[in-house]
Design an enzyme around this catalytic site. Sequence first.
Site, PDB file in Angstrom:
ATOM      1  N   ASP A 283      -3.028 -67.713 -67.084  1.00  0.00           N
ATOM      2  CA  ASP A 283      -2.650 -66.760 -68.138  1.00  0.00           C
ATOM      3  C   ASP A 283      -3.379 -65.322 -68.098  1.00  0.00           C
ATOM      4  OD1 ASP A 283      -1.356 -68.284 -70.173  1.00  0.00           O
ATOM      5  OD2 ASP A 283      -3.540 -69.105 -70.626  1.00  0.00           O
TER       6      ASP A 283
ATOM      7  N   TYR B 161     -10.525 -75.413 -60.338  1.00  0.00           N
ATOM      8  CA  TYR B 161     -10.838 -73.962 -60.875  1.00  0.00           C
ATOM      9  C   TYR B 161     -12.032 -73.830 -61.005  1.00  0.00           C
ATOM     10  CZ  TYR B 161      -5.931 -73.580 -62.875  1.00  0.00           C
ATOM     11  OH  TYR B 161      -4.647 -73.461 -63.137  1.00  0.00           O
TER      12      TYR B 161
END
Lengths: 262, 262
Positions: free
Chosen positions: B52, B112
């Site tokens: 994003d 992540y």
Amino acid sequence: MKNVLLKIAYDGTDFHGWQRQPNCRTVQGELEEVLSRVCGEAIALSGTSRTDAGVHALGQQATFSGDFGIPVERIPLAVNNMLDRVGDVRIVEASEVPEDFHARFNSRGKTYRYRIRYGAEPDIFARNHCWQIPRELDIEAMKAGARLFEGTHDFRSCMAAGGQEPETTVRTIHKLEVRQSFEGTDRIPFVTLLVTGDGFLYNMVRIITGTLVEIGMGLRAPEDVTAVLESCSRSRAGRTAPPGGLYLQQVYFEDIVIGEEK
Amino acid sequence: MKNVLLKIAYDGTDFHGWQRQPNCRTVQGELEEVLSRVCGEAIALSGTSRTDAGVHALGQQATFSGDFGIPVERIPLAVNNMLDRVGDVRIVEASEVPEDFHARFNSRGKTYRYRIRYGAEPDIFARNHCWQIPRELDIEAMKAGARLFEGTHDFRSCMAAGGQEPETTVRTIHKLEVRQSFEGTDRIPFVTLLVTGDGFLYNMVRIITGTLVEIGMGLRAPEDVTAVLESCSRSRAGRTAPPGGLYLQQVYFEDIVIGEEK
């Protein structure tokens, strides 16, 4: 009538410098707008240093005066809450000062910090906050060159065109420290320059930095600094270091005593 | 016909995310434009993860194929030189892979990283690269909550609206590590979350992070994670952590073996 001294920190990356300009985001412009709302009257700020676009500050100082109701100690929180959307400028402290005190004219000197990262793959996350140099630097040579910049000299060779012509180009560098450090888990080498002086010509710290980096790269000898200063010619000095490595660290309103700071 | 796998790092701050969009600066769009010039033909990239806006990557991966002359090992330097003006995206590696290899479909999982800075005055220079929380966090409670997210669960409660509806919302988190560190000369406390899983729903890591931060603040108990997962309801989980703290660290194309990594 109150006269207020602010200490201000900012990340200069997304500002067109300190000084207010029409149709540009500047630190002075942004702060004056919010201070005017907080104080309920039009506020004009006088900053100690007109930092250029991309240059950062940990301890910029500025004064303003007015006849407003908000207690001075509440100004930082009130302003910071209104500034928080972007988050790249903050008022660190606010204090009331005598009516004739002025952030610019009462300054006795400043310390600038310049950060250099070297000898490694560039770090995309550090691109606006240090100068990244993809080769080794000879720190001892940089220290030797730095010592020759210290003292009182005509620094005309280290002044960029484009600023106001000063009354004199003689300045005193009280101290120019070259510190090496190894940072993060990867122990990446950094050099930090700490330059304390009574005043600085336009781009002076960045030109001194560019000259010292050329010394660190072996492109010129440390002793060349003497010839650079004597030449009084901008073309004899090194390139202008990029703005993102430069931080206005501290402003002095008392006589500067150079000792063993942290 | 060559098929090429790229490893890519970027600072997501000034990008509208990975995925190409008209009239927006995106990582995919920027890289495709430069790759097309370097390869002399129109290049279409397939990235493993559609990060994003504001999310960073240390190890995004992407494949593209074409019938071009430039040797694959020269691609990183050629592309990086053309990208260097802004400096917030770099190709780290390029390697030739079998014709049927695809960065997205061949991925077996990802790690992540989420960075949180806490319990101190905000750092204006860190504003886009970690989540700054102005109070203490209970790290042991966060570790206890993290353990309950590990394993195979229906993660529907940790999926934001707005993404494509997946075939299943069951995912496996192989490991969710909570690490505390103290950084810089001021020893500022950080918490880093390292989440390794076989796949992630839309905003899943950021919602897990928001939930763990609420646990760290004492707003909910670690055991609440079980109820959050069982509810299958987004409203039971914590807030979505801001994008700037999130980094796509690593993509796995082999089976993931969870051991004692560095």
